[in-house]
Write an enzyme that holds these catalytic residues in place. Structure first.
Site, PDB file in Angstrom:
ATOM      1  CG  ASP A 139      34.558  80.461  20.873  1.00 61.41           C
ATOM      2  OD1 ASP A 139      34.177  79.691  19.971  1.00 61.41           O
ATOM      3  OD2 ASP A 139      34.601  80.137  22.072  1.00 61.41           O
ATOM      4  CG  HIS A 178      30.334  82.305  21.886  1.00 58.63           C
ATOM      5  ND1 HIS A 178      30.570  81.233  22.726  1.00 58.63           N
ATOM      6  CD2 HIS A 178      31.313  83.209  22.163  1.00 58.63           C
ATOM      7  CE1 HIS A 178      31.633  81.471  23.465  1.00 58.63           C
ATOM      8  NE2 HIS A 178      32.105  82.673  23.154  1.00 58.63           N
ATOM      9  CG  HIS A 227      31.001  86.932  25.069  1.00 64.80           C
ATOM     10  ND1 HIS A 227      31.821  86.936  26.183  1.00 64.80           N
ATOM     11  CD2 HIS A 227      31.525  86.005  24.232  1.00 64.80           C
ATOM     12  CE1 HIS A 227      32.791  86.062  26.028  1.00 64.80           C
ATOM     13  NE2 HIS A 227      32.638  85.467  24.848  1.00 64.80           N
ATOM     14  CG  HIS A 258      39.191  83.695  20.689  1.00 62.69           C
ATOM     15  ND1 HIS A 258      40.084  82.875  21.330  1.00 62.69           N
ATOM     16  CD2 HIS A 258      38.085  83.750  21.502  1.00 62.69           C
ATOM     17  CE1 HIS A 258      39.570  82.459  22.481  1.00 62.69           C
ATOM     18  NE2 HIS A 258      38.359  82.976  22.610  1.00 62.69           N
TER      19      HIS A 258
END
Length: 716
Positions: A99, A150, A154, A252
């Site tokens: 991510d 995503h 964010h 991540h």
């Protein structure tokens, strides 16, 4: 048709809105483009529209059981929107997902490890990181990995409106199209975890995006690698709780220090492979076609345009910040010089023996006039009240409004009238210089009035034989209107305080046409007035400096002039001033490499004048652009406090300038509005002048319409 009917039809006919003048469009377009670039860069760095709120968990009353108790992949598309389907990762299969990327620093390291072990993974990328690092997206796609969305900035999507949700996804798709020519139907919400953690805040997001064709991927294992728990802890947390069970693992590749993630990745892959696990993307694991699909046509080129523009913005901002620093340095440097040198000049001006023995010889006053019928009588009446011996020569430059007739009718014994064919102000002044009977020549405009002591105060510095010219103190007479008050502030602060500073530095660049005096010897040495530029006063002043003459400022030699009364007239006047000043600076550019007095001015005075008079004002709009950006997209409170501090400095400096000029400060009440409106107008004028200069445009003389409302004042 009767006259009444024709008039009624005219009144009823809808009026067409006039297009804005090109002189506004070009500078404003340039400023708008700069602001757009900064906003694009803010989007790419997640500064614009940033929302750091994170929702707390609430009851799960509306979330279906099959979602809460199912697998990490939720399909709520189409007919499944009200009855979503949940999918688990098959046994002995692991999906690695990353991510918050792509990162220029950590994503390449992760890709190297995945390639070394022949493993494909899913990368849930943000639009902002995609726009900043398009090369990484291309590399991810080229190596066979799957892309998921995503969001763009964010945020916690539970707090966002449907319009914001759509924008977040559309912008991210646009960035993906521009970076690698792909779109994706795979999505993971920021701040999400397991499907079983869905609640009444977050589940509506899944349904809304599912109705728009997105499959939502949650996780089976969160390694908490973003907490930096250590390599062993990351590996341990990623291992399946149930031997042989399929897993969708969260890691991540951006958002901070990911060195532990990189170190743990290879160990994790080897351990899972040793346990008999295979690695796949989400689509491969579920036996579906890839969620990453190519795009063509308009979507592709719109995305490419977006990426190109964003990259330009990202690389332009450091340059703009550097230029903003230059603006700050020049403005505060100018303020510092004013505060240091202006008091010294004021103290020097109080000395009665500064120049030597008083000058008492008669002087010639030249009044070039072109269509000045409203003002010429006031001008000559003010000269009639002078307490100094003068001859006055009015040069009528082909006026068509009877200006010369008014001069003749007044029949003042000390006034000579010269009529000539229209040839411009420089030509008229040269005729007057040739006809002058005395060695000192005072020049004034036909719309200006002198105080009785103005000529006497103006010529006293000529007691020093090294002084070739003297600048007087031009005052705005019609200052009771808002535009007049703004110009009054500008004259006192921007012109007269500058002249005090330039006087102490020995580089006064402009003697105002409204009130100035020259030695005839100095004028003859430079060939008289020139029509090479539209700012003949700046041109002649620089020429006199290059000949080695000193130029000083006589603050008590006050002249009252009629400032433009409308925005249109103000624009015309300042456009001519700024464009003509640039012409004069360019004309005297060879002084930089010259020897003698010209070289001293060229290497010291001219650069200072260019920096303070052109570069600083030309770059000053950056302050307002960053101000708008800060208020709209960044820390509005800090931005407004900083701007308030700047205004406070301006207010203090303005009050000090008014005090030195013995002006009543009540006009400063309009200073804040002047900074917000008038200053920006002057920026646009200077930008237009610069554009005209660079494009080789020519500017004709622009005659301002006068009202004659400025009369001879009482002695101040």
């Amino acid at each position: 048709m009767s006259r009444h009917q024709r008039r009624r039809q005219t009144l009823l006919r809808p009026r067409r809105l006039a297009a804005p003048p090109l002189r506004f469009v070009m500078p404003l377009s340039l400023l708008a483009c700069l602001l757009a670039l900064i906003v694009l860069r803010g989007l790419a760095t997640n500064e614009v529209f940033h929302d750091s709120r994170v929702a707390e968990s609430v009851d799960q009353t509306t979330v279906p059981d099959q979602v809460l108790k199912g697998g990490p992949v939720v399909d709520a598309r189409g007919e499944k929107n009200d009855d979503p389907v949940s999918y688990r990762i098959p046994d002995r299969t692991v999906v690695l997902s990353f991510d918050d990327g792509p990162s220029e620093e950590w994503t390449p390291e992760i890709l190297k490890i995945l390639a070394a072990h022949n493993v494909r993974a899913d990368f849930f990328v943000t639009g902002s990181m995609t726009a900043r690092n398009p090369d990484m997206i291309r590399k991810i796609v080229a190596e066979g990995h799957e892309i998921g969305l995503h969001s763009f900035t964010h945020p916690d999507l539970a707090f966002q409106s449907h319009a914001r949700l759509s924008w977040e996804m559309a912008q991210t798709q646009l960035a993906l199209a521009g970076a690698a020519g792909v779109h994706s139907t795979l999505f993971r919400p920021p701040y999400s975890s397991y499907a079983g953690a869905l609640d009444d805040w977050s589940y509506p997001v899944v349904k809304y995006l599912g109705a728009r064709g997105y499959i939502t991927a949650f996780i089976d294992h969160d390694t908490d690698d973003w907490k930096l728990p250590g390599v062993d802890a990351i590996v341990k947390e990623a291992m399946p709780a149930t031997p042989g069970a399929g897993e969708l693992i969260l890691l991540h590749d951006a958002g901070g220090d990911r060195s532990q993630t990189v170190a743990a990745l290879g160990i994790l892959i080897e351990k899972l492979q040793a346990d008999g696990y295979r690695f796949a993307t989400i689509s491969e694991a579920l036996g579906a076609t890839s969620a990453t699909t190519p795009v063509h046509g308009f979507q592709l080129w719109a995305g490419k345009g977006y990426i190109w523009t964003t990259q330009l913005a990202v690389h332009t901002l450091p340059v703009l910040i550097a230029l903003l620093a230059v603006v700050g340095f020049l403005n505060f440097g100018r303020f510092a010089l004013m505060l240091v040198l202006a008091p010294v000049h004021a103290r020097r001006a109080k000395r009665t023996d500064l120049w030597g023995e008083p000058v008492t010889e008669p002087v010639t006053v030249l009044v070039p006039a072109y269509n000045e019928r409203e003002c010429i009588a006031n001008t000559l009446n003010s000269l009639a009240a002078s307490d100094y011996p003068i001859e006055v020569i009015v040069i009528d430059d082909g006026s068509s409004d009877g200006t010369a007739d008014i001069v003749e009718e007044m029949a003042l014994p000390f006034v000579r009238l010269i009529r000539k064919v229209n040839g411009g102000k420089s030509s008229a002044l040269n005729v007057g210089i040739a006809a002058a009977s005395h060695d000192i020549v005072v020049m004034m405009d036909g719309d200006t009035v002198f105080e009785p002591s103005t000529v006497r105060e103006l010529v006293q510095p000529f007691a020093d034989p090294g002084i070739g010219a003297v600048s007087g103190n031009a005052k705005v007479g019609n200052r009771d209107s808002l535009i007049g008050a703004w110009q009054h502030i500008e004259y006192v602060l921007g012109h007269n305080l500058d002249r005090r500073m330039y006087d102490m530095l020995g580089i006064i660049p402009t003697i105002p046409g409204a009130v100035g005096a020259f030695r005839k010897e100095a004028l003859d040495a430079v060939g008289g007035m020139s029509d090479d530029t539209l700012a003949e006063d700046t041109d002649i002043t620089m020429a006199v400096l290059c000949e080695g003459w000193r130029i000083v400022y006589a603050e008590r030699a006050r002249a009252w002039t009629e400032a433009p009364a409308s925005i249109q007239q103000l624009w015309s006047q300042r456009y001519r001033w700024s464009y003509g000043s640039m012409q004069a600076m360019w004309k005297h550019r060879r002084a930089v490499t010259a020897r003698g007095p010209a070289g001293r001015f060229g290497r010291f005075g001219l650069p200072i004048v260019v920096l303070f008079g052109v570069v600083a004002p030309l770059l000053a709009p950056l302050v307002d652009i960053f101000l708008m950006y800060g208020v709209l997209f960044a820390d509005a409170g800090l931005t407004l406090v900083s701007f308030g501090g700047f205004l406070s400095i301006q207010a203090v400096l303005s009050w000090y300038a008014f005090r030195l000029d013995r002006e009543k400060p009540w006009h400063l009440i309009s200073l804040p509005l002047q900074q917000v409106v008038y200053r920006q107008l002057m920026y646009i004028v200077l930008l237009q002048s610069t554009i005209t200069a660079f494009t080789g445009g020519r500017l004709r003389w622009q005659k301002l319409r006068r009202t004659g409302e400025v009369a001879a004042p009482v002695e101040a």
